[in-house]
Design an enzyme around this catalytic site. Structure first.
Site, PDB file in Angstrom:
ATOM      1  N   GLU A 162     143.470  42.493  73.886  1.00 25.12           N
ATOM      2  CA  GLU A 162     142.721  43.599  74.666  1.00 25.12           C
ATOM      3  C   GLU A 162     143.236  44.895  74.172  1.00 25.12           C
ATOM      4  O   GLU A 162     143.351  46.042  74.966  1.00 25.12           O
ATOM      5  CB  GLU A 162     142.536  43.766  76.077  1.00 25.12           C
ATOM      6  CG  GLU A 162     141.669  42.457  76.449  1.00 25.12           C
ATOM      7  CD  GLU A 162     140.511  42.406  76.504  1.00 25.12           C
ATOM      8  OE1 GLU A 162     139.821  43.639  76.422  1.00 25.12           O
ATOM      9  OE2 GLU A 162     139.761  41.536  76.619  1.00 25.12           O
ATOM     10  N   ARG A 220     165.004  26.957  99.732  1.00 25.67           N
ATOM     11  CA  ARG A 220     166.149  26.561  99.110  1.00 25.67           C
ATOM     12  C   ARG A 220     167.444  26.997  99.614  1.00 25.67           C
ATOM     13  O   ARG A 220     167.593  28.379  99.935  1.00 25.67           O
ATOM     14  CB  ARG A 220     166.124  27.017  97.681  1.00 25.67           C
ATOM     15  CG  ARG A 220     167.269  26.809  96.722  1.00 25.67           C
ATOM     16  CD  ARG A 220     167.316  25.376  96.411  1.00 25.67           C
ATOM     17  NE  ARG A 220     168.456  25.059  95.214  1.00 25.67           N
ATOM     18  CZ  ARG A 220     168.793  23.846  94.730  1.00 25.67           C
ATOM     19  NH1 ARG A 220     168.026  22.686  95.182  1.00 25.67           N
ATOM     20  NH2 ARG A 220     169.679  23.786  94.083  1.00 25.67           N
ATOM     21  N   GLN A 276     163.166  32.751  87.450  1.00 22.50           N
ATOM     22  CA  GLN A 276     164.523  32.986  87.523  1.00 22.50           C
ATOM     23  C   GLN A 276     164.988  32.600  88.910  1.00 22.50           C
ATOM     24  O   GLN A 276     165.924  31.670  89.273  1.00 22.50           O
ATOM     25  CB  GLN A 276     165.046  34.318  87.438  1.00 22.50           C
ATOM     26  CG  GLN A 276     166.507  34.362  87.242  1.00 22.50           C
ATOM     27  CD  GLN A 276     167.138  33.903  86.114  1.00 22.50           C
ATOM     28  OE1 GLN A 276     166.534  33.299  85.081  1.00 22.50           O
ATOM     29  NE2 GLN A 276     168.534  33.806  86.183  1.00 22.50           N
ATOM     30  N   GLY A 304     136.599  48.266  80.173  1.00 19.92           N
ATOM     31  CA  GLY A 304     136.670  47.257  81.109  1.00 19.92           C
ATOM     32  C   GLY A 304     137.424  46.118  80.932  1.00 19.92           C
ATOM     33  O   GLY A 304     138.049  45.500  81.798  1.00 19.92           O
ATOM     34  N   SER A 341     145.192  45.172  65.722  1.00 19.33           N
ATOM     35  CA  SER A 341     145.399  46.740  66.223  1.00 19.33           C
ATOM     36  C   SER A 341     144.720  47.830  65.617  1.00 19.33           C
ATOM     37  O   SER A 341     143.906  48.610  66.299  1.00 19.33           O
ATOM     38  CB  SER A 341     146.740  47.014  66.340  1.00 19.33           C
ATOM     39  OG  SER A 341     147.668  46.334  67.136  1.00 19.33           O
ATOM     40  N   GLU A 350     140.334  40.344  63.086  1.00 24.02           N
ATOM     41  CA  GLU A 350     140.190  39.706  62.071  1.00 24.02           C
ATOM     42  C   GLU A 350     141.719  39.359  61.726  1.00 24.02           C
ATOM     43  O   GLU A 350     142.745  39.740  62.302  1.00 24.02           O
ATOM     44  CB  GLU A 350     139.454  40.378  60.965  1.00 24.02           C
ATOM     45  CG  GLU A 350     137.915  40.547  61.256  1.00 24.02           C
ATOM     46  CD  GLU A 350     137.457  41.448  60.041  1.00 24.02           C
ATOM     47  OE1 GLU A 350     138.011  41.700  59.218  1.00 24.02           O
ATOM     48  OE2 GLU A 350     136.200  41.660  60.406  1.00 24.02           O
ATOM     49  N   TYR A 368     133.840  36.993  72.253  1.00 20.54           N
ATOM     50  CA  TYR A 368     133.678  38.181  71.886  1.00 20.54           C
ATOM     51  C   TYR A 368     134.603  38.475  70.340  1.00 20.54           C
ATOM     52  O   TYR A 368     135.680  38.034  70.364  1.00 20.54           O
ATOM     53  CB  TYR A 368     134.406  39.129  72.846  1.00 20.54           C
ATOM     54  CG  TYR A 368     134.513  40.630  72.386  1.00 20.54           C
ATOM     55  CD1 TYR A 368     135.709  41.287  72.490  1.00 20.54           C
ATOM     56  CD2 TYR A 368     133.408  41.323  72.072  1.00 20.54           C
ATOM     57  CE1 TYR A 368     135.849  42.710  71.821  1.00 20.54           C
ATOM     58  CE2 TYR A 368     133.261  42.664  71.617  1.00 20.54           C
ATOM     59  CZ  TYR A 368     134.533  43.392  71.392  1.00 20.54           C
ATOM     60  OH  TYR A 368     134.795  44.685  71.101  1.00 20.54           O
TER      61      TYR A 368
END
Lengths: 297, 420
Positions: free
Chosen positions: B402, B306, B375, B279, B171, B166, B162
């Site tokens: 996205e 642990r 962590q 989607g 955004s 550019e 897709y």
């Protein structure tokens, strides 16, 4: 080593009853070629009349596959606090892996056009229908759910299941019953053998290869000594071992098609099967011994 | 009927050899089969959806999880594995069945991607991009285009990419400058697209280009096939995560594309892009959910194993509470994503905003969950031998693509502050 297993109709089996009121199942289908006595005597208790075998092309082409809903293999099982069994509530269940292999083999036979219809059978509570749906999504044509719930379900064992399977095999006029060799929750490895004995059909257990040749089946069995090839007549019972095939994933379209396939509901009483358990005692699970540093046992 | 003690060893043994692949560390993949009950992703789903989820989980555990580290380290694009996934119907999950898709709903799709993502986030994210492209052609293309492209895309014979972003317009998607001059029955494309997932290795490119005036109304959508003269690619980018998919710039130099490859009308491109992104946002959020789910399982198992200060880490109240918070965030994100998927499927009026909220919330929270899980692993979490770090690296980018999470905030605040 090649053994030809013949239908029990031609020669009587001689095996000694061992006190449970039920014959040694392991001996039911095995023969010494010379017909020599194995050294036991038996009374064969037949629950189902001997099936007349019609080995022509008018065979129904139907295969019965038994599937069992068991605790998923990846779950860490926990013992109940009263040591009466294993915690099953809320625990993830899925189809027994050996039953998946059995379903895959049946579907393969159908794809190769050796048989016409695959019927998946499961005995258990309502949730067993999920397991049948998985079998339908893998390619089975229809399902039969034999409803067994509550206390009965807790006490059910291979003997009762094999009575149900035998009754169904007769009712559905199946020419082949394929089961997994054992279930991963109880590891009994008895249902297939008992079903064959009840039906008085030949059995090919621990199958790692299955070929249909006309009205006979060639089964390569995995035994302690290696691989054994036997040819048995149909109708027969076969139990699937690990290396028989690799089960396919259900595809999304097949899962959707499975929704439309029928699952018939019935009770054991409808098949004339009595589910009373012959078990005498109860197994009490024990936690394994705790070892501490510095202790020498 | 089942007994503990010696039989559990047999059970474990028969279950280890029972699996399809011989793996050195069977425990590692079985972790991701969705066992722990309160975060079980199967809650609230229909039987059929549970079946889909089960197939996806099994596929992820058997075919993807064992190779996840290798694909990341060697930057392998696992085309064969994706084709196997496509055979199960994962190539065009919400594409119409008559052109080879599976015809499922957005919620089914979200459930499937969430499960697949526990095996490998990067590969699943690519599969979701591929699905989005196939859907765009299916929804906005005419019958001829659908029949030409969709069957191959759904079976993943051909892969899709897709192309919207550019170098000069990320955004600000409406400001794209790749131009498409009409010459007879061809468009001549000139421009560059940046950060294209799968670029260079895929066959079909769904490209947004400018056919008309400035602004969103001048944008159209064309399908460009690999091998068209004038289509070339930049170098393969080296990334922090998402290494199992190649990312390249896509360069158009007088690239002639037939007008019959245009999806929809001239000027409809931007609206197609936005609808596709709704989607796409749910899909990316679902991939984050899967990674977070896997990390919660991994963290939980690590805490149980642990030991420090004479006890397992699971006796430490702070860690218990931390784990509970992680689980709560995971379930909350999952609910929001699934609600957004349902809203999109039903075409509700709040669907766009729900998708933005879901993407914003889920990607942020799930990254936090994976980070916390790392962590909890302590020093081991930083080693590439452990999967946690790959999940953290792979889902970091979900907060960026996205539509960055900042743009999500823009969309939501605009809806709140617009006088109506």
């Amino acid at each position: 080593m090649n053994l030809t297993t013949q239908s029990a109709a031609s020669q009587p089996i001689k095996v000694e009853s061992v006190g449970f009121g039920w014959p040694l199942i392991g001996c039911a289908g095995r023969w010494l070629p010379s017909g020599a006595s194995t050294g036991f005597t038996l009374k064969c208790f037949r629950r189902v009349p001997r099936v007349k075998v019609n080995v022509s092309s008018t065979m129904s082409g139907r295969v019965l596959v038994g599937v069992k809903r068991v605790i998923d293999y990846a779950v860490k099982i926990r013992v109940k606090p009263d040591n009466s069994g294993v915690v099953t509530d809320g625990v993830k269940h899925s189809m027994n892996p050996f039953c998946e292999i059995a379903v895959e083999e049946a579907v393969k036979l159908k794809e190769k056009k050796f048989i016409k219809e695959v019927v998946a059978v499961s005995c258990g509570p309502q949730q067993s229908q999920e397991t049948i749906r998985t079998a339908l999504a893998m390619g089975a044509d229809r399902g039969i759910h034999v409803e067994v719930t509550g206390k009965e379900y807790e006490n059910i064992g291979p003997l009762q299941i094999s009575k149900i399977m035998a009754a169904l095999a007769k009712k559905e006029d199946a020419q082949l019953v394929i089961l997994g060799k054992q279930a991963i929750d109880d590891d009994c490895n008895q249902t297939g053998q008992m079903t064959a004995a009840l039906l008085d059909w030949p059995q090919g257990t621990f199958a790692s290869e299955l070929t249909l040749e006309g009205d006979k089946i060639k089964v390569v069995r995995e035994i302690d000594g290696g691989l054994e090839t036997i040819k048995i007549n149909m109708p027969a019972v076969v139990t699937a071992d690990l290396r028989l095939n690799t089960p396919r994933y259900a595809t999304l379209p097949n899962i959707m098609k499975a929704k439309k396939k029928k699952i018939a509901n019935m009770k054991p009483a409808d098949l004339g099967v009595d589910l009373t358990s012959r078990r005498r005692g109860r197994y009490r699970g024990r936690r394994s011994a705790r070892r501490e540093e510095g202790t020498v046992y | 009927m089942a007994a503990a003690g010696p039989l559990s060893r047999v059970f474990r043994l028969s279950s280890i050899i029972c699996r399809r692949n011989q793996r050195l560390f069977p425990g590692r993949s079985s972790l991701r089969r969705g066992i722990a009950s309160c975060v079980d992703p199967a809650h609230g789903l229909s039987d059929e959806q549970r079946e889909f989820q089960k197939v996806a989980f099994d596929f992820a555990a058997n075919e993807m999880a064992p190779h996840m580290a290798e694909w990341d380290q060697k930057e392998i694009f696992p085309v064969e594995t994706m084709r196997k996934a496509a055979q199960l119907g994962f190539g065009g999950i919400y594409v119409q069945p008559e052109v080879g898709g599976s015809g499922l709903s957005r919620l089914d799709t979200s459930v499937i991607f969430e499960a697949l993502s526990t095996g490998c986030v990067s590969t699943t994210a690519y599969i979701s991009i591929h699905n989005m492209c196939a859907w765009m052609i299916d929804t906005f293309g005419n019958n001829e285009q659908r029949e030409r492209f969709c069957p191959d895309l759904c079976s993943m014979e051909k892969l899709a990419s897709y192309c919207l972003t550019e170098p000069g317009s990320g955004s600000d998607a409406a400001s794209i400058s790749t131009s498409a001059q009409r010459q007879g029955d061809h468009y001549i494309l000139n421009g560059t697209k940046a950060f294209i997932s799968g670029g260079g290795d895929t066959d079909v490119y769904v490209v947004m280009c400018r056919t008309g005036v400035k602004g969103p109304k001048g944008i159209s959508c064309v399908v460009v096939e690999k091998g068209t003269p004038g289509l070339s690619f930049g170098k393969k980018e080296k990334k922090v995560g998402w290494n199992s998919q190649p990312t390249r710039a896509v360069i158009f130099e007088d690239c002639a594309v037939p007008v019959s490859n245009r999806l929809g009308e001239e000027g409809q491109g931007f609206s197609i892009a936005m609808k596709g992104l709704n989607g796409g946002r749910i899909n990316i959020a679902s991939c984050s959910l899967g990674a977070a789910h896997a990390c919660v399982q991994l963290a939980r198992d690590h805490l149980l194993v642990r030991k420090q200060f004479g006890e397992t880490l699971s006796s430490n109240q702070f860690l218990q509470f931390k784990l509970a918070e992680m689980a709560t965030k995971l379930v909350a994100s999952r609910l929001l994503v699934r609600e957004a998927a349902t809203a999109l499927q039903e075409g509700r009026s709040d669907a766009v905003y729900l998708c933005s909220m879901a993407k914003l919330f889920a990607t942020d929270e799930c990254f936090d969950i994976c980070n916390q899980a790392l962590q909890m692993h302590g020093g081991y979490g930083y080693l590439k031998d452990y999967a946690v770090q790959q999940f953290v690296r792979d889902i970091r980018v979900h907060q960026i693509l996205e539509g960055t999470n900042e743009v999500m905030r823009m969309i939501i605040s605009r809806n709140l502050l617009t006088e109506s």
